[in-house]
Write an enzyme that holds these catalytic residues in place. Structure first.
Site, PDB file in Angstrom:
ATOM      1  N   SER A 229      17.752  72.042  13.724  1.00 42.27           N
ATOM      2  CA  SER A 229      16.330  71.875  13.957  1.00 42.27           C
ATOM      3  C   SER A 229      15.537  72.645  12.897  1.00 42.27           C
ATOM      4  O   SER A 229      15.685  72.361  11.709  1.00 42.27           O
ATOM      5  CB  SER A 229      15.995  72.324  15.385  1.00 42.27           C
ATOM      6  OG  SER A 229      14.844  71.702  15.862  1.00 42.27           O
ATOM      7  N   GLU A 358      17.688  62.300  20.698  1.00 44.04           N
ATOM      8  CA  GLU A 358      16.862  63.387  20.184  1.00 44.04           C
ATOM      9  C   GLU A 358      15.501  63.461  20.884  1.00 44.04           C
ATOM     10  O   GLU A 358      14.950  64.544  21.088  1.00 44.04           O
ATOM     11  CB  GLU A 358      16.628  63.211  18.672  1.00 44.04           C
ATOM     12  CG  GLU A 358      17.857  63.329  17.804  1.00 44.04           C
ATOM     13  CD  GLU A 358      18.212  64.754  17.435  1.00 44.04           C
ATOM     14  OE1 GLU A 358      17.586  65.685  17.976  1.00 44.04           O
ATOM     15  OE2 GLU A 358      19.125  64.936  16.607  1.00 44.04           O
ATOM     16  N   HIS A 455      18.292  66.586  21.812  1.00 49.41           N
ATOM     17  CA  HIS A 455      18.096  67.488  20.692  1.00 49.41           C
ATOM     18  C   HIS A 455      18.785  68.816  20.980  1.00 49.41           C
ATOM     19  O   HIS A 455      18.580  69.421  22.027  1.00 49.41           O
ATOM     20  CB  HIS A 455      16.590  67.697  20.493  1.00 49.41           C
ATOM     21  CG  HIS A 455      16.228  68.498  19.290  1.00 49.41           C
ATOM     22  ND1 HIS A 455      16.474  68.083  18.009  1.00 49.41           N
ATOM     23  CD2 HIS A 455      15.618  69.702  19.182  1.00 49.41           C
ATOM     24  CE1 HIS A 455      16.028  68.986  17.163  1.00 49.41           C
ATOM     25  NE2 HIS A 455      15.515  69.989  17.852  1.00 49.41           N
TER      26      HIS A 455
END
Length: 541
Positions: A229, A358, A455
């Site tokens: 990320s 995600e 995610h």
């Protein structure tokens, strides 16, 4: 109105809010250190002084909370990191250092136990005196450049060291303390730039690795930077930074690329595009810092005051000031898209990928029950391209309006930028391996349940998490973790994840776009959502 993202992407959400899952993970559990050590505490020399860590009966060791830079406090706030003061007696390195100042989730209050004196790193090593130097993996944590720390329980590097690599993790300055831009701060800099202090911290940690890791059994000539990320964005940004050249030799980017940031330092002359300095001026004004000595005024503010002025970054419906890397002409010499297209970056072997779901985490609280609500959400967050996006992602093509919006978020923020980076990197002659993580964890608890391959869902598998609400809960999950750790560490060792009898991971090519599907039984995949990504790219998104 949700603040516009400091990047060109179709969905207008600030970067810290996009990375909600990492922020949730950040506040799950912070470890006070590994389990009690067995054996004598090792003492290792560093350039600043000796450190005493934790030893284990298998020969491995951990060194926690080592200062790699001086505390960025007082006059050092909003300046490049400086070396820490030297010491002579062995310094205890058995507990993590403080996390950098940040907010508690949703409360808008400063998280307990944080400090501006936070620039520390941690080292896990399989052996202090190996037969040959071990590959080094340097992890950069996520958290939207607003939250996170290296002390999170899930980021324990012990499982990775069992595959023969040295693992390093670091804290870096966050939020306004890490990325505030202002002309008054730029006036103090010989290059007349400000912001990107967090990126400078990361580079300083990499310099520490170069200078010290050999004494921990690591090979300074074989360093892989990996992150997830915001950490993946950071790894990509270090590829773009001339000052970081030669400090690392491979990159692993999980769910993030530097296409996600392109905010210019100064006013680009376009009314619709905000600059980092313009945001900084408004931020300083909110704190009452105007007039002659704005820099001194800003340095007089407490971390609590700075955090309060930033706003709560987790609530998409409440205003806040987003802080993230900027194009300053120095640390980041030009827009990432331009640097990548022109090949003006560190062209090193690259492993990158995304997760199948995600977008699911970012819409937990969103009301997207009807086609009308879906259209409203798209128009609100991307008014310039709403009609085209609704045509590319018609609600009728998905199981629900919610699923349509999740898919759009996944593609626009993660999947398609990663595909673009893979295509560009291959064109510049570098090996690329891409993955798509599709396993929906069965053992996660609390708010992480029923989100699919969300995610950051791969992180417990990358680190072999053994504790906490995101620990691996079955033999099948532990087996998948072992496979992923094998792929990651083989890539870090020799720039190729294949070997040891694992399912073949094909190298990426533009023609077939082959990738590895990471599930309980990994296997080959091709042409992942190519039509949607082609359509977004045609829009210039």
């Amino acid at each position: 109105m949700i603040p516009s993202l400091p990047m060109r992407i179709p969905v207008r959400v600030s970067l810290p809010s996009q990375l909600l899952f990492l922020l949730l993970l950040t506040h799950c559990a912070h470890s006070s250190g590994p389990a009690p050590a067995n054996g004598p505490a090792p003492v290792v020399a560093t350039t600043q002084g000796p450190v005493q860590g934790l030893a284990y009966v298998d020969g491995s060791a951990a060194f926690l909370g080592i200062p790699y830079a001086a505390p960025p406090t007082g006059p050092r706030r909003w300046r490049a990191p400086e070396p820490p003061e030297a010491w002579s007696a062995p310094r205890e390195a058995t507990r993590f250092g403080s996390a950098c100042p940040q907010m508690e989730m949703f409360t808008g209050k400063r998280m307990e136990g944080t400090s501006e004196d936070c620039l520390t790193l941690n080292v896990w090593t399989p052996a202090l005196q190996p037969a040959s130097p071990a590959p080094v993996m340097v992890f950069i944590h996520g958290g939207g450049f607003t939250m996170g720390s290296s002390s999170q329980e899930m980021y324990n590097g012990a499982a990775l060291t069992r595959s023969g690599v040295v693992v390093v993790s670091m804290n870096y300055r966050l939020g306004a303390l890490g990325f505030l831009a202002h002309p008054a701060l730029g006036a103090e800099n010989p290059n007349h730039v400000s912001s990107n202090y967090g990126l400078m911290d990361q580079r300083r940690a990499l310099e520490w690795v170069r200078d010290n890791i050999a004494t921990f059994g690591g090979d300074p000539a074989n360093v892989t930077v990996f992150g997830e990320s915001a950490g993946a964005v950071s790894a990509c940004m270090q590829m773009l930074s001339p000052q970081a050249k030669g400090l690392f030799h491979r990159v692993i980017a999980e769910s993030g690329t530097c296409y996600l940031t392109a905010t210019p330092l100064r006013d680009p002359g376009t009314p619709q595009e905000d600059s980092a300095e313009e945001r900084g001026i408004r931020f300083a004004s909110e704190l009452g810092c105007t007039g002659e000595d704005v820099a001194a005024c800003l340095r007089s503010k407490t971390p609590e005051q700075l955090l309060a002025a930033s706003g709560a970054a987790l609530d998409l419906l409440k205003p806040h000031v987003g802080f993230a890397p900027v194009v300053d002409g120095d640390v980041v010499p030009a827009a990432p898209r331009q640097l990548l297209a022109e090949g003006r970056y560190a062209r090193v072997p690259l492993l990158l990928g995304t997760n199948a779901d995600e977008g699911s985490l970012f819409t937990i609280r969103a009301k997207l029950d009807s086609p009308a609500q879906y259209e409203e959400a798209v128009r609100a967050r991307s008014p310039e391209h709403a009609e085209e996006l609704l045509r590319i992602y018609p609600v009728k093509d998905f199981a629900s309006p919610h699923a349509a919006f999740d898919h759009l978020l996944r593609d626009a923020l993660f999947l398609c930028p990663s595909r673009r980076l893979a295509r560009t990197h291959v064109e510049h002659g570098q090996p690329v391996y891409t993955y798509h993580f599709t396993y929906a964890p069965k053992s996660f608890s609390g708010p992480f349940m029923n989100l699919g391959a969300a995610h950051a869902a791969e992180l417990p598998f990358v680190f072999g998490a053994e504790k906490g609400r995101l620990s691996l809960g079955s033999d099948q999950e532990r087996a998948l973790s072992s496979k992923i750790i094998g792929y990651w560490t083989r890539f870090a060792t020799r720039a190729d994840p294949n070997g040891s009898g694992a399912a073949e991971w094909p190298s990426y090519t533009r023609d077939g776009e082959p990738h590895l599907v990471l599930d309980l039984e990994p296997g080959r995949g091709e042409r992942l959502d190519q039509a949607h990504c082609d359509a977004l790219e045609a829009l210039g998104l």
